[in-house]
Motif scaffolding. Structure first.
Motif, PDB file in Angstrom:
ATOM      1  N   ALA A  53     -49.083 -59.491  -7.630  1.00  7.77           N
ATOM      2  CA  ALA A  53     -49.101 -60.307  -6.456  1.00  7.77           C
ATOM      3  C   ALA A  53     -49.758 -59.715  -6.013  1.00  7.77           C
ATOM      4  N   LYS A  54     -50.161 -59.873  -4.774  1.00  6.33           N
ATOM      5  CA  LYS A  54     -51.094 -58.587  -3.394  1.00  6.33           C
ATOM      6  C   LYS A  54     -50.348 -58.187  -2.669  1.00  6.33           C
ATOM      7  N   LYS A  55     -49.983 -59.563  -1.850  1.00  7.50           N
ATOM      8  CA  LYS A  55     -49.508 -59.099  -0.436  1.00  7.50           C
ATOM      9  C   LYS A  55     -47.776 -59.828  -0.042  1.00  7.50           C
ATOM     10  N   GLU A  56     -47.822 -61.042  -1.109  1.00  4.01           N
ATOM     11  CA  GLU A  56     -46.168 -61.713  -1.050  1.00  4.01           C
ATOM     12  C   GLU A  56     -46.050 -62.623  -2.272  1.00  4.01           C
ATOM     13  N   ILE A  57     -44.436 -62.017  -2.594  1.00  6.01           N
ATOM     14  CA  ILE A  57     -43.971 -62.970  -3.330  1.00  6.01           C
ATOM     15  C   ILE A  57     -42.830 -64.035  -2.093  1.00  6.01           C
ATOM     16  N   VAL A  58     -42.327 -65.573  -2.454  1.00  9.01           N
ATOM     17  CA  VAL A  58     -41.849 -65.717  -1.974  1.00  9.01           C
ATOM     18  C   VAL A  58     -40.749 -66.452  -3.223  1.00  9.01           C
ATOM     19  N   ARG A 107     -39.693 -55.725 -12.133  1.00  3.85           N
ATOM     20  CA  ARG A 107     -41.362 -56.078 -11.321  1.00  3.85           C
ATOM     21  C   ARG A 107     -41.564 -56.183 -10.434  1.00  3.85           C
ATOM     22  N   LEU A 108     -40.482 -56.762  -9.986  1.00 11.08           N
ATOM     23  CA  LEU A 108     -40.233 -57.337  -8.509  1.00 11.08           C
ATOM     24  C   LEU A 108     -40.424 -56.267  -7.866  1.00 11.08           C
ATOM     25  N   GLU A 109     -39.719 -55.070  -8.330  1.00 14.64           N
ATOM     26  CA  GLU A 109     -39.893 -53.535  -7.597  1.00 14.64           C
ATOM     27  C   GLU A 109     -40.254 -53.001  -7.614  1.00 14.64           C
ATOM     28  N   ALA A 110     -41.276 -53.054  -8.444  1.00 15.23           N
ATOM     29  CA  ALA A 110     -42.769 -52.772  -8.331  1.00 15.23           C
ATOM     30  C   ALA A 110     -43.543 -53.452  -7.287  1.00 15.23           C
ATOM     31  N   ALA A 111     -43.619 -54.779  -7.253  1.00 18.31           N
ATOM     32  CA  ALA A 111     -44.389 -55.031  -6.812  1.00 18.31           C
ATOM     33  C   ALA A 111     -43.729 -54.415  -5.031  1.00 18.31           C
ATOM     34  N   ALA A 112     -42.854 -54.704  -4.505  1.00 17.24           N
ATOM     35  CA  ALA A 112     -42.518 -53.725  -3.255  1.00 17.24           C
ATOM     36  C   ALA A 112     -42.884 -52.518  -3.014  1.00 17.24           C
ATOM     37  N   ALA A 113     -42.607 -51.898  -4.347  1.00 20.27           N
ATOM     38  CA  ALA A 113     -43.505 -50.520  -4.372  1.00 20.27           C
ATOM     39  C   ALA A 113     -44.462 -50.261  -3.734  1.00 20.27           C
ATOM     40  N   ARG A 114     -46.394 -51.568  -4.203  1.00 19.11           N
ATOM     41  CA  ARG A 114     -46.937 -51.407  -4.726  1.00 19.11           C
ATOM     42  C   ARG A 114     -47.280 -52.193  -2.795  1.00 19.11           C
ATOM     43  N   GLY A 115     -46.267 -52.405  -1.967  1.00 23.47           N
ATOM     44  CA  GLY A 115     -46.602 -53.173  -0.427  1.00 23.47           C
ATOM     45  C   GLY A 115     -46.337 -54.413  -0.351  1.00 23.47           C
ATOM     46  N   LYS A 154     -31.003 -54.297  -2.463  1.00 25.07           N
ATOM     47  CA  LYS A 154     -31.580 -53.188  -2.149  1.00 25.07           C
ATOM     48  C   LYS A 154     -32.947 -53.094  -2.716  1.00 25.07           C
ATOM     49  N   ILE A 155     -34.156 -54.006  -2.812  1.00 21.18           N
ATOM     50  CA  ILE A 155     -35.223 -53.475  -3.113  1.00 21.18           C
ATOM     51  C   ILE A 155     -35.672 -53.289  -1.874  1.00 21.18           C
ATOM     52  N   PRO A 156     -36.821 -52.487  -1.586  1.00 18.96           N
ATOM     53  CA  PRO A 156     -37.263 -51.881  -0.701  1.00 18.96           C
ATOM     54  C   PRO A 156     -37.924 -53.333   0.110  1.00 18.96           C
ATOM     55  N   GLY A 157     -37.532 -53.258   1.454  1.00 18.49           N
ATOM     56  CA  GLY A 157     -38.138 -54.342   2.344  1.00 18.49           C
ATOM     57  C   GLY A 157     -38.531 -55.848   1.738  1.00 18.49           C
ATOM     58  N   ILE A 158     -37.518 -56.204   1.016  1.00 20.69           N
ATOM     59  CA  ILE A 158     -37.249 -57.629   1.347  1.00 20.69           C
ATOM     60  C   ILE A 158     -37.231 -57.874   1.858  1.00 20.69           C
ATOM     61  N   ASP A 159     -36.809 -59.342   2.006  1.00 20.24           N
ATOM     62  CA  ASP A 159     -35.454 -59.802   3.589  1.00 20.24           C
ATOM     63  C   ASP A 159     -35.210 -60.882   2.452  1.00 20.24           C
ATOM     64  N   PHE A 160     -33.539 -60.850   2.042  1.00 21.32           N
ATOM     65  CA  PHE A 160     -33.021 -61.266   1.662  1.00 21.32           C
ATOM     66  C   PHE A 160     -32.714 -62.573   2.636  1.00 21.32           C
ATOM     67  N   ARG A 161     -31.961 -63.789   2.330  1.00 19.63           N
ATOM     68  CA  ARG A 161     -31.286 -65.036   2.840  1.00 19.63           C
ATOM     69  C   ARG A 161     -30.603 -65.776   2.374  1.00 19.63           C
TER      70      ARG A 161
END
Length: 406
Positions: free
Chosen positions: A60-65, A85-93, A118-125
């Motif tokens: 992933a480079k931009k977005e994971i939904v 891996r999700l946390e690592a992706a968030a850390a990459r922006g 708690k993953i930084p920047g995640i939008d959890f709904r």
């Protein structure tokens, strides 16, 4: 060569060719499978979801939904590495949007929920799909990476689905299919925002003409009222596909019953059952394989009735318990697949009973491809002929299956 022999020859050719490669697939679609540990089942030519999910998230480079029914991790088990891996992706922006069914909170592991939130920047709904369709849920299990590749399958975001349950899914890179799956996510994401704001979610306009089922690859979803353009209605298309069957239909699902769910009762739902019975009446051979969870009443009574028809075989699959002891909501077949005449493959997220095709959000991928159909049929045959599958006994009283406790 007779049709049956031609089909068997194709199956053998597909499996033989697969031995020299790391995975099995056709252009745009890779078949992905979970083999329950400590069983005699084996699919060395199919990758497991853990490997595929990690690879996709790492790319992933931009977005994971992500859209899921519920989430359930376990310390030391494989899902924890997936979340890494999700946390690592968030850390990459990488931007992450995660949409989960509101009712799924009851099934989720609190620690897993909290870790994801708690993953930084995640939008959890959370989306209460019941407010859209009435007595429905987000039952689909899928995610999309960078709008370029997607995964759809029976696997829940659950450590048991990655180790202790028979599951089947597809990694998809075909651009048109991925775009349609993304459109479904965006529709439900917007619906959540509207409901959270106290607004009504408008139904989407549907074409008057019948959906084209002659396409080589197409996406079906439910419920129809919220399907974006180009996505077929599962409830309407499944009977049409069964109606075109000429010789054989193979089906594997966890649950099959002409019944829906409603508070305190099980209303009759005949859409799928009528289509299956009609196919059998035309002389089509049907091989239906269900899990031992399907033996509770009243579903088992309907299965027994269906089994009385000439031309249909029903087998019930019981997987052995893990050597570590009883695991709640595990050790079961959860795959949802169908093969028609060795030419069409169906891989989806719906059980075959009321509430799934008419009320709940589900996705089904249909491929008119002989190689994929042969591989899915061989997957069906492996379990069908295993020691875990037994023909239904119409005279037997089946005990209530142990799902949550032995």
């Amino acid at each position: 060569m007779r049709p049956t022999l031609r089909f068997l020859a194709l199956v053998l050719a597909v499996l033989g060719a697969s031995q020299s490669r790391a995975d099995f697939g056709i252009p745009g679609f890779e078949l992905v499978h979970t083999v329950p540990v400590e069983t005699a089942l084996a699919t060395p030519d199919l990758r497991e979801p853990v490997q595929v999910w990690r690879e996709m998230f790492d790319a992933a480079k931009k977005e994971i939904v992500v859209a899921q029914f519920y989430v359930a991790g376990e310390p030391g088990e494989v899902l924890e590495g997936v979340i890494d891996r999700l946390e690592a992706a968030a850390a990459r922006g990488v931007k992450i949007r995660f949409l989960m069914e509101d009712k799924g909170q009851r099934l989720s592991v609190p620690a897993t929920l909290e870790r994801l939130k708690k993953i930084p920047g995640i939008d959890f709904r959370l989306l209460d799909y019941n407010k859209l369709s009435g007595n429905g849920i987000i039952h689909a299990k899928y995610f999309i990476v960078d709008g370029m590749q997607a995964f759809v399958g029976s696997q829940n975001f659950d450590w048991r689905a990655l180790k202790h349950i028979h599951e089947t899914g597809l990694r998809i890179s075909e651009p048109v299919m991925v775009a349609k799956i993304q459109a479904i996510f965006e529709q439900d994401w917007q619906a959540q925002a509207l409901l959270a704001a106290g607004k009504t979610v408008p139904v989407l306009p549907q074409p008057a003409e019948a959906f084209d089922i002659t396409q080589k690859a197409f996406l079906l979803s439910s419920p129809r009222a919220w399907n974006p353009p180009g996505v077929g209605d599962s409830e309407e298309v499944l009977p049409r596909l069964l109606a075109e069957a000429k010789s054989e239909v193979r089906v594997q699902v966890m649950d099959y019953a002409p019944l829906s769910y409603a508070p305190g009762r099980r209303p009759f739902y005949a859409v799928i059952d009528n289509a299956v019975r009609s196919a059998v009446a035309r002389g089509v051979k049907v091989k239906l394989m269900v899990s031992n969870w399907n033996t509770e009443e009243p579903p088992i009574d309907h299965l027994k009735s269906l089994a009385m028809l000439p031309g249909i075989e029903i087998r019930i699959v019981t997987l052995p318990q893990a050597s570590t002891g009883f695991i709640p909501f595990a050790r079961v077949i959860h795959t949802k697949t169908m093969v028609i005449d060795g030419e069409l493959a169906w891989v989806g997220t719906s059980n075959w009973s009321g509430g799934y095709f008419d009320k709940s959000r589900n996705l089904e991928i249909v491929l008119r491809d002989k190689a994929m159909a042969a591989r899915v049929a061989a997957l069906h045959e492996q379990t069908w002929t295993s020691s875990y599958a037994a023909p239904i006994d119409v005279m037997k009283h089946y005990p209530k299956p142990a799902k949550a406790a032995p």
